[in-house]
Design an enzyme around this catalytic site. Structure first.
Site, mmCIF file in Angstrom:
data_model
loop_
_atom_site.group_PDB
_atom_site.id
_atom_site.type_symbol
_atom_site.label_atom_id
_atom_site.label_comp_id
_atom_site.label_asym_id
_atom_site.label_seq_id
_atom_site.Cartn_x
_atom_site.Cartn_y
_atom_site.Cartn_z
ATOM 1 N N GLY A 42 -66.318 -34.806 43.469
ATOM 2 C CA GLY A 42 -67.301 -34.250 43.984
ATOM 3 C C GLY A 42 -68.209 -33.517 42.963
ATOM 4 O O GLY A 42 -67.931 -33.055 41.821
ATOM 5 N N ASP A 43 -69.296 -32.979 43.143
ATOM 6 C CA ASP A 43 -70.264 -32.334 42.387
ATOM 7 C C ASP A 43 -71.419 -31.613 43.588
ATOM 8 O O ASP A 43 -71.271 -31.702 44.695
ATOM 9 C CB ASP A 43 -70.970 -33.006 41.104
ATOM 10 N N SER B 106 -58.368 -31.462 39.747
ATOM 11 C CA SER B 106 -58.501 -33.312 39.928
ATOM 12 C C SER B 106 -57.554 -33.889 39.170
ATOM 13 O O SER B 106 -56.895 -34.993 39.592
ATOM 14 C CB SER B 106 -60.079 -33.380 39.497
ATOM 15 N N THR C 205 -62.313 -24.821 41.187
ATOM 16 C CA THR C 205 -63.217 -24.268 40.387
ATOM 17 C C THR C 205 -63.684 -22.735 40.314
ATOM 18 O O THR C 205 -63.764 -22.076 39.477
ATOM 19 C CB THR C 205 -64.734 -24.971 40.517
ATOM 20 N N ASN D 52 -69.736 -24.832 47.139
ATOM 21 C CA ASN D 52 -68.189 -24.764 46.902
ATOM 22 C C ASN D 52 -67.595 -23.917 45.815
ATOM 23 O O ASN D 52 -66.613 -23.035 45.918
ATOM 24 C CB ASN D 52 -67.601 -26.247 46.527
ATOM 25 N N LYS E 289 -69.782 -38.991 34.232
ATOM 26 C CA LYS E 289 -70.480 -38.343 35.374
ATOM 27 C C LYS E 289 -71.360 -39.270 36.204
ATOM 28 O O LYS E 289 -71.837 -40.391 35.380
ATOM 29 C CB LYS E 289 -71.449 -37.312 34.670
ATOM 30 N N LYS F 207 -63.493 -39.363 33.694
ATOM 31 C CA LYS F 207 -63.252 -38.399 34.820
ATOM 32 C C LYS F 207 -64.759 -37.366 34.731
ATOM 33 O O LYS F 207 -64.934 -36.733 33.605
ATOM 34 C CB LYS F 207 -62.056 -37.480 34.683
ATOM 35 N N GLN G 273 -69.029 -32.748 29.920
ATOM 36 C CA GLN G 273 -67.500 -33.133 30.511
ATOM 37 C C GLN G 273 -66.574 -33.660 29.602
ATOM 38 O O GLN G 273 -65.327 -33.351 29.673
ATOM 39 C CB GLN G 273 -67.837 -34.218 31.684
ATOM 40 N N LYS H 216 -65.176 -30.373 28.230
ATOM 41 C CA LYS H 216 -64.336 -29.651 29.298
ATOM 42 C C LYS H 216 -63.220 -30.315 29.595
ATOM 43 O O LYS H 216 -62.035 -29.755 29.802
ATOM 44 C CB LYS H 216 -65.237 -29.512 30.379
HETATM 45 P P1 NDP Z 1 -72.778 -27.135 46.289
HETATM 46 O O1 NDP Z 1 -73.635 -28.371 46.431
HETATM 47 O O2 NDP Z 1 -71.359 -26.845 47.075
HETATM 48 O O3 NDP Z 1 -73.351 -25.807 46.145
HETATM 49 C C1 NDP Z 1 -74.467 -25.481 45.433
HETATM 50 C C2 NDP Z 1 -75.187 -24.481 45.711
HETATM 51 O O4 NDP Z 1 -76.191 -23.853 44.890
HETATM 52 C C3 NDP Z 1 -75.657 -24.241 47.015
HETATM 53 O O5 NDP Z 1 -75.481 -22.978 47.692
HETATM 54 C C4 NDP Z 1 -77.338 -24.594 46.801
HETATM 55 O O6 NDP Z 1 -78.262 -24.117 47.625
HETATM 56 C C5 NDP Z 1 -77.306 -23.462 45.445
HETATM 57 N N1 NDP Z 1 -78.389 -23.763 44.745
HETATM 58 C C6 NDP Z 1 -79.071 -24.842 44.324
HETATM 59 N N2 NDP Z 1 -80.114 -24.746 43.458
HETATM 60 C C7 NDP Z 1 -80.152 -23.415 43.398
HETATM 61 C C8 NDP Z 1 -81.053 -22.550 42.617
HETATM 62 N N3 NDP Z 1 -81.952 -23.225 41.937
HETATM 63 N N4 NDP Z 1 -80.922 -21.018 42.714
HETATM 64 C C9 NDP Z 1 -79.884 -20.780 43.313
HETATM 65 N N5 NDP Z 1 -79.159 -21.349 44.318
HETATM 66 C C10 NDP Z 1 -79.288 -22.717 44.235
HETATM 67 O O7 NDP Z 1 -72.260 -27.439 44.738
HETATM 68 P P2 NDP Z 1 -70.971 -26.843 43.996
HETATM 69 O O8 NDP Z 1 -70.645 -25.543 44.164
HETATM 70 O O9 NDP Z 1 -70.008 -27.911 43.906
HETATM 71 O O10 NDP Z 1 -71.606 -26.891 42.196
HETATM 72 C C11 NDP Z 1 -72.399 -26.147 41.933
HETATM 73 C C12 NDP Z 1 -72.226 -25.907 40.243
HETATM 74 O O11 NDP Z 1 -70.985 -26.010 39.695
HETATM 75 C C13 NDP Z 1 -72.904 -27.262 40.050
HETATM 76 O O12 NDP Z 1 -73.550 -26.810 38.632
HETATM 77 C C14 NDP Z 1 -71.927 -27.771 39.418
HETATM 78 O O13 NDP Z 1 -72.040 -29.258 38.590
HETATM 79 C C15 NDP Z 1 -70.730 -27.100 39.133
HETATM 80 N N6 NDP Z 1 -69.463 -27.626 39.208
HETATM 81 C C16 NDP Z 1 -68.802 -28.124 40.286
HETATM 82 C C17 NDP Z 1 -67.700 -28.342 40.406
HETATM 83 C C18 NDP Z 1 -66.607 -28.410 41.605
HETATM 84 O O14 NDP Z 1 -65.558 -28.504 41.660
HETATM 85 N N7 NDP Z 1 -67.542 -28.324 42.772
HETATM 86 C C19 NDP Z 1 -66.838 -28.250 39.236
HETATM 87 C C20 NDP Z 1 -67.311 -27.851 37.970
HETATM 88 C C21 NDP Z 1 -68.746 -27.463 38.041
HETATM 89 P P3 NDP Z 1 -79.077 -24.986 48.608
HETATM 90 O O15 NDP Z 1 -77.873 -25.279 49.884
HETATM 91 O O16 NDP Z 1 -80.056 -24.380 48.946
HETATM 92 O O17 NDP Z 1 -79.370 -26.293 47.894
#
Ligand code: NDP
Length: 445
Positions: A165-166, A377, A209, A240, A126, A90, A111, A114
């Site tokens: 998703g991620d 999930s 999350t 997200n 992943k 997963k 993961q 986690k």
């Molecule tokens: P999204 O794609 O929804 O959002 C990522 C965000 O981070 C966007 O706003 C993006 O901006 C921004 N971003 C990317 N790189 C940078 C940077 N260097 N500095 C500042 N902002 C940046 O992803 P998620 O919110 O889903 O995921 C974010 C993190 O959380 C990841 O590491 C993911 O692995 C982790 N995560 C997510 C989960 C989930 O349920 N979604 C679960 C557990 C972990 P831009 O639009 O400009 O790219």
């Protein structure tokens, strides 16, 4: 450091010298498992760590698709099925140009622990691709997702491997992937999570999350006799995780004063108006500088790393790996930060993490603090198997219980293994012990 652990890490480094992200995650995990191997010398004969660091299976494939101009494009797809000792693989799918095997292996490795910490029966995996969704039309996204699933479908299944998703994979992409899976196999099963609410998704998955991060933070603060009430909060990212962390921490009485995207950050001393962020990011898929044009008094600064110089009590890095380095950590500590909780995966570099721990900052590592997404999930998988849907309150209540339980386990493991208050060590040890037990019981497989 335990001699067996050192030997395994040296071997890993020699075999994977070019995989910097994977080695970074492996070092962070292995170095804190040393006391476990001191206590269990029998693990060496069982080759437990040698097996643990090696993925059960790596799948890499070609993803050809046709763009809007009729040009054939080719990307590289991955699925790393790392460890299935405690349940089906997963873990999410990431679509971002920075994706390579090292990134997917680091994420898959984290993961495993986690998923173990959630207390639910899920193994670690992943996947993703170096495809860049930015600037692509809906049709191009659909063509890519259909092609990706045309290969992936033969490796996944509701009881085999359940992606989610991620970064770059939200409800739209899960929809296209699911549609293609169903079309090829003829099966209507819970093969993906993060599905739409009318076709098998779970209420509260979208929020999970970010909300889970705040529940974990709340438990950590409570143990230290503190709360989020009246605290200044800085959140990196505006995707997200960041959006729903902002929503929950505001409900808990915190005031979010800054958020970012990969171009820059906005500071709003009146407190971020989340409805504006949601409109820009969720509806328009726009850039965060728009916020400063629409909200009076808000200031936009180009360059995302400067966000750590904004004064705050609580920092929630929710964007991406290695976004918070030593310089950022020093700026936060100098400005009086008291708690850092990681919403993104491995957002703090190793030296930033050490700096926080050495300075007595309450620190919540990603694999524990952001486990809420995968936990819900797994609850989505349960609902799919039962052909039932639970209410938002039911799922949110379970999520809160799971996150508080994770904190309790992490805290207890840190105490038991001689590093009280060190949640990094606690999370690695608590997550690992359960997987190790299962691996021992199942023999040399
Ligand atoms: P999204 O794609 O929804 O959002 C990522 C965000 O981070 C966007 O706003 C993006 O901006 C921004 N971003 C990317 N790189 C940078 C940077 N260097 N500095 C500042 N902002 C940046 O992803 P998620 O919110 O889903 O995921 C974010 C993190 O959380 C990841 O590491 C993911 O692995 C982790 N995560 C997510 C989960 C989930 O349920 N979604 C679960 C557990 C972990 P831009 O639009 O400009 O790219």
């Amino acid at each position: 450091m335990n001699a067996y652990v050192t030997k395994v890490y040296e071997g890993l480094k020699a075999r994977n010298s070019h995989e910097s992200e994977f080695l970074q995650a492996a070092w962070e995990i292995l170095s804190s498992l040393s006391p476990v191997f001191d206590k269990h010398p029998e693990y060496e004969k069982l080759g437990l760590l040698d097996r643990f660091v090696e993925p059960e299976r790596i799948i890499q494939f070609r993803v050809p698709w046709v763009d809007d101009k009729g040009q054939v494009q080719v990307n590289r797809g991955y699925r790393v099925q790392f460890n299935s000792a405690i349940g089906p693989y997963k873990g999410g799918l990431r679509l971002h140009p920075s994706v390579n095997l090292s990134v997917i292996k680091f994420l898959g490795f984290e993961q495993i622990l986690k998923n173990s910490l959630t207390g639910l029966p899920i193994g670690g995996g992943k996947g993703g691709s170096d495809f860049d969704p930015k600037g692509k039309s809906d049709t191009e996204i659909m063509h890519f997702c259909q092609s990706f699933m045309t290969e992936l479908y033969r490796h996944v299944g509701a009881d085999v491997d359940v992606p989610a998703g991620d970064i770059g994979v939200g409800a739209r992409e899960i929809g296209y992937l699911y549609g293609q899976y169903k079309r090829i196999t003829g099966l209507y099963t819970g093969v993906l999570t993060g599905k739409g609410l009318t076709w098998g998704g779970s209420l509260a998955r979208k929020e999970a999350t970010g909300y889970g991060l705040c529940y974990f933070l709340g438990a950590m603060l409570r143990k230290a006799g503190k709360t989020a009430e009246g605290k200044r909060v800085v959140i990196s990212g505006s995707g997200n995780v960041a959006i729903y962390a902002c929503q929950k921490i505001t409900q808990m009485g915190g005031k979010v004063v800054a958020m970012s995207d990969s171009n820059g950050y906005v500071v709003d001393e009146n407190g971020i108006d989340l409805s504006v962020i949601k409109q820009i990011k969720e509806v328009e898929r726009g850039r965060i500088y728009e916020y400063a044009k629409r909200v009076k008094g808000a200031v936009y600064t180009e360059g995302c790393r400067g966000i750590w110089t904004v004064k705050c009590d609580i920092a929630l890095p929710c964007a991406t790996q290695n976004e918070l380095d030593l310089e950022g950590a020093k700026a936060l500590v100098a400005n009086g930060v008291t708690a850092v909780a990681e919403g993104a995966n491995m957002p703090s570099t190793l030296d930033a993490t050490s700096y926080f721990l050495d300075n007595g900052i309450l620190f919540a590592p990603a694999k524990a603090a952001n486990a809420g997404g995968v936990a819900v999930s797994a609850l989505e998988m349960s609902q799919n198997s039962q052909r039932l849907s639970w209410t938002f309150e039911e799922v949110d209540g379970k999520l809160k219980g799971i996150m508080e339980n994770i904190f309790a386990h992490v805290d207890a493991a840190a105490e038991e293994y001689g590093t009280p208050g060190n949640n990094v060590a606690g999370a690695n040890i608590a997550g690992f012990l359960k997987v190790a037990d299962a691996m021992v019981a199942q023999g040399a497989v």
